[in-house]
Design an enzyme around this catalytic site. Structure first.
Site, PDB file in Angstrom:
ATOM      1  N   ASP A   1      25.815  -9.361   4.525  1.00 29.15           N
ATOM      2  CA  ASP A   1      25.292 -10.935   3.655  1.00 29.15           C
ATOM      3  C   ASP A   1      25.574 -10.417   2.472  1.00 29.15           C
ATOM      4  O   ASP A   1      25.313  -9.265   1.739  1.00 29.15           O
ATOM      5  CB  ASP A   1      24.045 -11.332   4.165  1.00 29.15           C
ATOM      6  CG  ASP A   1      24.634 -12.672   3.993  1.00 29.15           C
ATOM      7  OD1 ASP A   1      25.212 -13.390   3.868  1.00 29.15           O
ATOM      8  OD2 ASP A   1      23.265 -13.863   5.345  1.00 29.15           O
TER       9      ASP A   1
ATOM     10  N   ASP B   1      28.361 -21.204   6.743  1.00 29.18           N
ATOM     11  CA  ASP B   1      27.626 -21.496   7.795  1.00 29.18           C
ATOM     12  C   ASP B   1      28.594 -22.143   8.349  1.00 29.18           C
ATOM     13  O   ASP B   1      28.164 -23.158   8.009  1.00 29.18           O
ATOM     14  CB  ASP B   1      26.583 -21.092   7.781  1.00 29.18           C
ATOM     15  CG  ASP B   1      25.433 -19.995   7.038  1.00 29.18           C
ATOM     16  OD1 ASP B   1      26.577 -18.579   6.566  1.00 29.18           O
ATOM     17  OD2 ASP B   1      24.592 -19.834   6.940  1.00 29.18           O
TER      18      ASP B   1
HETATM   19  C1  GLA Z   1      23.650 -16.482   5.840  1.00 31.12           C
HETATM   20  C2  GLA Z   1      24.293 -16.337   6.379  1.00 31.12           C
HETATM   21  C3  GLA Z   1      23.633 -16.426   7.621  1.00 31.12           C
HETATM   22  C4  GLA Z   1      22.343 -15.993   8.455  1.00 31.12           C
HETATM   23  C5  GLA Z   1      21.256 -16.754   7.109  1.00 31.12           C
HETATM   24  C6  GLA Z   1      20.059 -15.561   7.619  1.00 31.12           C
HETATM   25  O1  GLA Z   1      23.344 -17.999   5.611  1.00 31.12           O
HETATM   26  O2  GLA Z   1      25.527 -16.245   6.514  1.00 31.12           O
HETATM   27  O3  GLA Z   1      24.759 -15.917   8.143  1.00 31.12           O
HETATM   28  O4  GLA Z   1      22.478 -14.673   8.184  1.00 31.12           O
HETATM   29  O5  GLA Z   1      22.403 -15.954   5.981  1.00 31.12           O
HETATM   30  O6  GLA Z   1      19.065 -15.412   6.088  1.00 31.12           O
END
Ligand code: GLA
Length: 644
Positions: free
Chosen positions: A191, A278
């Site tokens: 990430d 997301d």
């Molecule tokens: C980000 C990523 C998600 C998830 C969260 C975890 O938002 O894009 O897919 O992994 O972090 O905190």
């Protein structure tokens, strides 16, 4: 241009081929495929991830429950093998030696040797014993996303600022060695919040007493993003993976949410890269993440996949009361060659949803070995047609009603690049019905409905294939974009976190102006001097495409010129075709308004064709849009065609 095979011609070709001294010229042919081919992602990864189902509230029981369910439901046998834990697993980084500690309160099997000695090995051993693979989550910066956005989580790292710095920053070799050596994981998702959200002046850093890191990116602002610096951190992870898993049995998932121009370079570094922020279990959010990948078929190929985020089937707008939506979501992800990572609590998933996730015909599209992401044959805000070439030469075609009204949709032979006069057989991958049509046919689709078929018919190009039918064989080595721009062609919805606070969702993902299949770089028709091409590649000048001659084709031909919608009507562009690094054909300098000129080449025994569009003058502020109109591989070499 026809190639003259005389000695003089060969000598000239050698002279014209770029000399080794010009190796730094990005448009010089390399004879080499430059996209990533490392890692265990020949086809898109499939499996389960804890995030959409459980957030940071994960436990070993929940994860093992999902793993067992994959096996018991038969989904594992269909290819869903990766079981990936996401954010929330860690306790801290050990002060003495920097080794990461697991939160044993939620992963009890990790308590292998007292409070300071933990290991995921028992956990990954259990997964491997089930015939599954294991995935772990980390961040490229010091701190993860939960440490910025999920401050009420019970599973945040603890301790001093250094102990809570559980991300890879400064520890790449140590952590990747731990994950893939000692702990024996097979997949890592990296990430990027640690590179975005921990500026020294931020309230977050002050309140939580984090170690500050000046952001390498500002979301949505490419001019304030250190693209090369951020890419470099991900390259270091790729190198560590090669070092610690020299047999290549790893998957590298880049999670930079479409930022930092990752939609352009992800394919050079990882096996998959998120093309957007997301997903959430909402229909319009699904449209948003779908759009972020659907416009990028030329940027994905075997070992390197656009990632519109994990599946939401089983949740919200895609639960058992929304089977139409769930089927659409799954069909779309299959056609995009997206990773198929289930994000629901499999222990509680009703049968109709398991049947959707387990549709072997749809999975087969996604896992087709040719790796051609679907191309949009028709596009609008309301309705779309996607077409994906399969390794058999057949097409998968998807009709997609994006909106809330029923839609009468006309499917034509042209959409499929099939002959108008011959029958086309359709096999419905959901109902399993067979039907056929000639020329065109129509369907009425309910709101949000998708129809998905395998189509067999006579090709429009009887003895060849358009390059835009073969996006998995095309690598956009240099796309000519000199100043990355955010892409406005992505569905914008009410942001699930902010609601209607603020000004609304602005375009955020770099990649606008990149190479397009069957369209011009900025999304207009591919068109030269009034002639519209239904097939071809639109790209900016100052570009180089690498094209694999996987079909043992003998000829290449295209109609080239400056695109009618070019932002720069003054530029002149020369077109070059190389075969395994040797010049095969070229044009004179072409100007805006000049009719498309034919360029063709004998590619017999050539493994890699390179297509270069070189501007006469470097004009970095406004590269011209150009067209490789009707660009195609052909069964016959040009001379043979001439003789016929
Ligand atoms: C980000 C990523 C998600 C998830 C969260 C975890 O938002 O894009 O897919 O992994 O972090 O905190």
């Amino acid at each position: 241009m026809r190639r003259n095979l005389s000695l003089l011609g060969v000598a000239l070709a050698l002279l014209l081929a770029a000399p080794p001294a010009a190796a730094k010229d990005p448009l010089a042919p390399t004879g080499r495929w430059s996209a990533n081919e490392r890692g265990a992602a020949r086809t898109p990864p499939m499996g389960w991830n804890s995030w959409n189902a459980f957030g940071t509230r994960i436990t070993e029981d929940k994860v093992m429950g999902a793993a067992q369910a994959l096996v018991d439901t038969g989904l594992a046998r269909l290819g869903y093998t990766y079981v990936n834990i996401d954010d929330g697993w860690w306790l801290k980084r050990r002060a003495t030696d920097g080794r990461l500690q697991i939160r044993t309160a939620i992963f009890p099997s990790a308590a292998t040797g007292g409070p300071e000695e933990t290991s995921f090995r028992p956990f990954t051993d259990r997964l491997h014993a089930l015939g599954l693979k294991a995935g772990i989550y980390t961040d490229a910066g010091r701190y993860a996303c939960s440490q910025a956005f999920d401050l009420k989580s019970p599973n945040l790292p603890v301790g001093t600022p250094e102990e809570r710095a559980v991300g890879l920053y400064g520890h790449v070799d140590q952590d990747i060695g731990l994950f893939f050596g000692d702990w024996n994981f097979d997949y890592v998702k990296v990430d990027a919040c640690g590179l975005a959200d921990y500026a020294g002046k931020s309230d977050l850093v002050a309140q939580q007493q984090y170690l500050p890191l000046e952001p390498l990116m500002e979301r949505g602002v490419l001019n304030r993003t250190d693209i090369a610096g951020l890419r470099g951190l991900y390259v270091a992870v790729a190198e560590a993976l090669q070092k610690h898993r020299p047999n290549g049995d790893y998957v590298f998932s880049i999670c930079a949410w479409g930022q930092a121009d990752v939609r352009r370079w992800g394919k050079e570094v990882g096996n998959l890269w998120r093309t957007s922020d997301d997903i959430t279990p909402s229909w319009t959010r699904m449209l948003h993440t779908y759009d972020s990948a659907a416009g990028r078929p030329l940027y994905a190929q075997p070992y390197a996949w656009n990632d519109p985020d994990m599946l939401e089937i089983g949740l919200g707008d895609f639960d058992e009361n929304h089977l139409v939506e769930a089927r659409s979501h799954f069909s779309l992800w299959a056609m995009l060659d997206a990773p198929l990572l289930i994000g629901t609590d499999l222990a509680k998933t009703p049968r109709p949803l398991l049947d959707i996730l387990g549709n072997a015909d749809v999975i087969a599209l996604n896992q087709d070995p040719a790796g051609h992401q679907a191309v949009r044959a028709y596009t609008s805000e309301d309705f779309e047609i996607l077409v994906k070439t399969l390794s058999t030469g057949d097409k998968a075609v998807l009709l997609f009603n994006r909106g809330l009204a029923p839609m009468k949709a006309i499917l034509t032979a042209d959409h499929l690049k099939m002959a108008r006069g011959a029958p086309i057989a359709l096999h419905d991958l959901w109902s399993k019905e067979d039907m056929s049509f000639t020329g065109e046919t129509s369907f009425v689709l309910a709101p949000r409905e998708t129809r998905l078929f395998i189509a067999k018919g006579r090709r429009l190009l009887p003895a060849g294939m358009y390059l835009s039918e073969l996006p998995g064989a095309v690598n956009v080595a240099v796309d000519g974009v000199t100043r990355p721009e955010v892409d406005p062609l992505v569905h914008r919805m009410v942001n699930p976190w902010a609601g209607t606070r603020g000004p609304g969702e602005r375009p955020a993902y770099g990649g606008y102006g990149g190479a397009q299949a069957d369209a011009a770089p900025y999304g207009t028709n591919l068109e030269v001097a009034g002639r519209v091409f239904g097939a071809g590649i639109g790209i900016l000048a100052g570009s180089r495409l690498e094209v694999r001659n996987t079909g043992r084709w003998r000829g290449f031909a295209a109609l080239v010129g400056v695109d009618d919608n070019t932002r720069n009507t003054g530029a002149k562009v020369r077109f070059f075709v190389y075969g395994d690094g040797r010049l095969l054909a070229k044009t004179k300098a072409m100007a805006f308004g000049e009719p498309a000129q034919r360029i063709d080449a004998d590619v017999t025994n050539v493994a890699l064709v390179e297509l270069v569009a070189r501007p006469e003058k470097n004009e970095p502020l406004a590269p011209a849009s150009i067209a490789w109109g009707d660009a195609a591989f052909l069964e016959a070499a040009p001379a043979q065609r001439g003789k016929r």
